[in-house]
Design a protein around this motif. Sequence first.
Motif, mmCIF file in Angstrom:
data_model
loop_
_atom_site.group_PDB
_atom_site.id
_atom_site.type_symbol
_atom_site.label_atom_id
_atom_site.label_comp_id
_atom_site.label_asym_id
_atom_site.label_seq_id
_atom_site.Cartn_x
_atom_site.Cartn_y
_atom_site.Cartn_z
ATOM 1 N N THR A 37 0.753 -1.202 0.007
ATOM 2 C CA THR A 37 0.053 0.058 0.153
ATOM 3 C C THR A 37 0.723 1.264 -0.031
ATOM 4 O O THR A 37 2.094 1.185 0.237
ATOM 5 N N LYS A 38 0.110 2.408 -0.265
ATOM 6 C CA LYS A 38 0.904 3.757 -0.089
ATOM 7 C C LYS A 38 1.230 3.800 1.544
ATOM 8 O O LYS A 38 -0.025 3.857 2.111
ATOM 9 N N THR A 39 2.551 3.885 2.061
ATOM 10 C CA THR A 39 2.555 3.822 3.477
ATOM 11 C C THR A 39 1.655 4.944 4.194
ATOM 12 O O THR A 39 1.006 4.962 5.073
ATOM 13 N N GLU A 40 1.662 6.164 3.376
ATOM 14 C CA GLU A 40 0.971 7.404 4.045
ATOM 15 C C GLU A 40 -0.547 7.096 4.098
ATOM 16 O O GLU A 40 -1.275 7.680 4.746
ATOM 17 N N ASP A 41 -1.087 6.158 3.314
ATOM 18 C CA ASP A 41 -2.576 5.737 3.275
ATOM 19 C C ASP A 41 -2.677 4.793 4.723
ATOM 20 O O ASP A 41 -2.678 3.616 4.442
ATOM 21 N N VAL A 42 -2.739 5.542 5.832
ATOM 22 C CA VAL A 42 -2.820 4.629 6.993
ATOM 23 C C VAL A 42 -3.781 3.578 7.151
ATOM 24 O O VAL A 42 -3.468 2.394 7.498
ATOM 25 N N ALA A 43 -5.061 3.888 6.871
ATOM 26 C CA ALA A 43 -6.136 3.068 7.040
ATOM 27 C C ALA A 43 -5.893 1.853 6.049
ATOM 28 O O ALA A 43 -5.945 0.512 6.563
ATOM 29 N N ALA A 44 -5.324 1.977 4.824
ATOM 30 C CA ALA A 44 -5.160 0.706 4.177
ATOM 31 C C ALA A 44 -4.053 -0.092 4.492
ATOM 32 O O ALA A 44 -4.066 -1.290 4.498
ATOM 33 N N THR A 45 -2.841 0.905 4.959
ATOM 34 C CA THR A 45 -1.665 0.078 5.509
ATOM 35 C C THR A 45 -1.942 -0.810 6.404
ATOM 36 O O THR A 45 -1.598 -2.089 6.747
ATOM 37 N N VAL A 46 -2.714 -0.187 7.488
ATOM 38 C CA VAL A 46 -3.023 -0.929 8.793
ATOM 39 C C VAL A 46 -3.950 -2.251 8.381
ATOM 40 O O VAL A 46 -3.662 -3.298 9.023
ATOM 41 N N ALA A 47 -4.973 -1.950 7.484
ATOM 42 C CA ALA A 47 -5.772 -3.034 7.149
ATOM 43 C C ALA A 47 -4.990 -4.306 6.508
ATOM 44 O O ALA A 47 -5.056 -5.431 6.785
ATOM 45 N N GLN A 48 -3.917 -3.910 5.727
ATOM 46 C CA GLN A 48 -3.080 -5.024 5.135
ATOM 47 C C GLN A 48 -2.068 -5.746 6.122
ATOM 48 O O GLN A 48 -2.058 -6.696 6.079
ATOM 49 N N ILE A 49 -1.558 -4.819 6.966
ATOM 50 C CA ILE A 49 -0.757 -5.472 8.110
ATOM 51 C C ILE A 49 -1.629 -6.510 8.900
ATOM 52 O O ILE A 49 -1.172 -7.547 9.445
ATOM 53 N N LYS A 50 -2.816 -5.962 9.298
ATOM 54 C CA LYS A 50 -3.518 -6.903 9.997
ATOM 55 C C LYS A 50 -3.958 -8.282 9.403
ATOM 56 O O LYS A 50 -3.927 -9.126 9.947
ATOM 57 N N LYS A 51 -4.104 -8.097 8.047
ATOM 58 C CA LYS A 51 -4.229 -9.354 7.415
ATOM 59 C C LYS A 51 -3.102 -10.324 7.500
ATOM 60 O O LYS A 51 -3.278 -11.616 7.514
ATOM 61 N N LEU A 52 -1.852 -9.721 7.344
ATOM 62 C CA LEU A 52 -0.695 -10.090 7.272
ATOM 63 C C LEU A 52 -0.353 -10.781 8.657
ATOM 64 O O LEU A 52 0.205 -11.993 8.847
ATOM 65 N N GLU A 53 -0.793 -10.042 9.846
ATOM 66 C CA GLU A 53 -0.455 -10.489 11.426
ATOM 67 C C GLU A 53 -1.354 -11.955 11.302
ATOM 68 O O GLU A 53 -0.960 -12.733 11.809
#
Length: 358
Positions: A37-53
């Motif tokens: 994701t674009k790192t500055e897009d916090v919502a999209a980045t957090v959502a992807q990290i949670k899926k990865l977690e």
Amino acid sequence: MPEKYFKIKRKETRIVRVGNVVIGGNAPISVQSMTATKTEDVAATVAQIKKLEEAGCEIIRLTVPDEKAAQALQEIKKQISIPIVADIHFDYRMALQAIESGADKIRINPGNIGVTDRIKAVLRAAKERSVPIRIGINSGSVEKDLLEKYSYPSAEAMVASALRQVEICQDFGFDDLVISIKSSHVPTMILSNRMLAEQVDFPLHLGVTEAGLKEKGSIKSAIGIGSLLWQGIGDTIRVSLTDDPVEEVKAGFEILKSLELRKFGLDIISCPTCGRIEVDLIGIVKKVEKKLGGVKKNVTVSILGCAVNGPGEAREADIGVACGKHSALIYKNGETVAKIRESEIVEYLVDEVNKWGN
Ligand code: SF4
């Protein structure tokens, strides 16, 4: 697998702490991935990290190309629980900002950030906050003078590049380091890491870079990463796939599970089928995997097509299935416990795995 089987002896390396994850020493080999994701897009980045977690990812790397991204790390960190690695190229100010924002590790090559004062500033800030650095050598970015000397990004050129970066850090009294040497050329990736492992005791991050789409990339990565792990080399891994990063995590754990270096969730052993088969084994295994893919407990299930190898595999697995004519014998801890119909196999296994260890 039981203790009697051969176990890989890992090379001893220094311990590096990345947030709450330890790399090196005897710590379990960790699985990493990188957000897309674009790192500055916090919502999209957090959502992807949670899926990865959720998939088991233990360390996540984010690209930090500008100040907006570097500042976003602060907010992202508040919303996730795995350590963050800030991926920096060239701009030392991004490294300083990322450290300020709470990055748990920085991936940067000090030799690329310019004058001495800048290198000093980054290493000082990293030391003050106990933030380790990953030196990342890539076949596509070996320094010009080394390319001239070695004529192409050979294993020798990449090792020389890595050692040069290490020397710069050590000259400034910094040695909280992890090193990676990546190449899309698997034999070179294996050789360079083997050469490096002979010369340093820093933990090594393994990966085959630009490995390609899921199928090909997983095989290339399994061969590259797996060959080194088998030799006891490597402390953390990232499989790079042209796909959803969740697939990278799944592939990473499969590599570690194959070498018995980690246990992680359900492990299904199944045969390729042959003319002896008298059940729809492929269909059964696919259904079991789909229904139990997210299981977190460590259970080995063998599902074999007939009595040739079925009972033998079943004896080594937690739960075993040896199929017969539209039927199956079920084993638990090596003992026969039931005979069921083909139509009952999937549900029986799902139930047994869900109950396992309760
Ligand atoms: S276990 Fe039986 S069915 Fe499966 S491949 Fe071996 S011989 Fe064939």
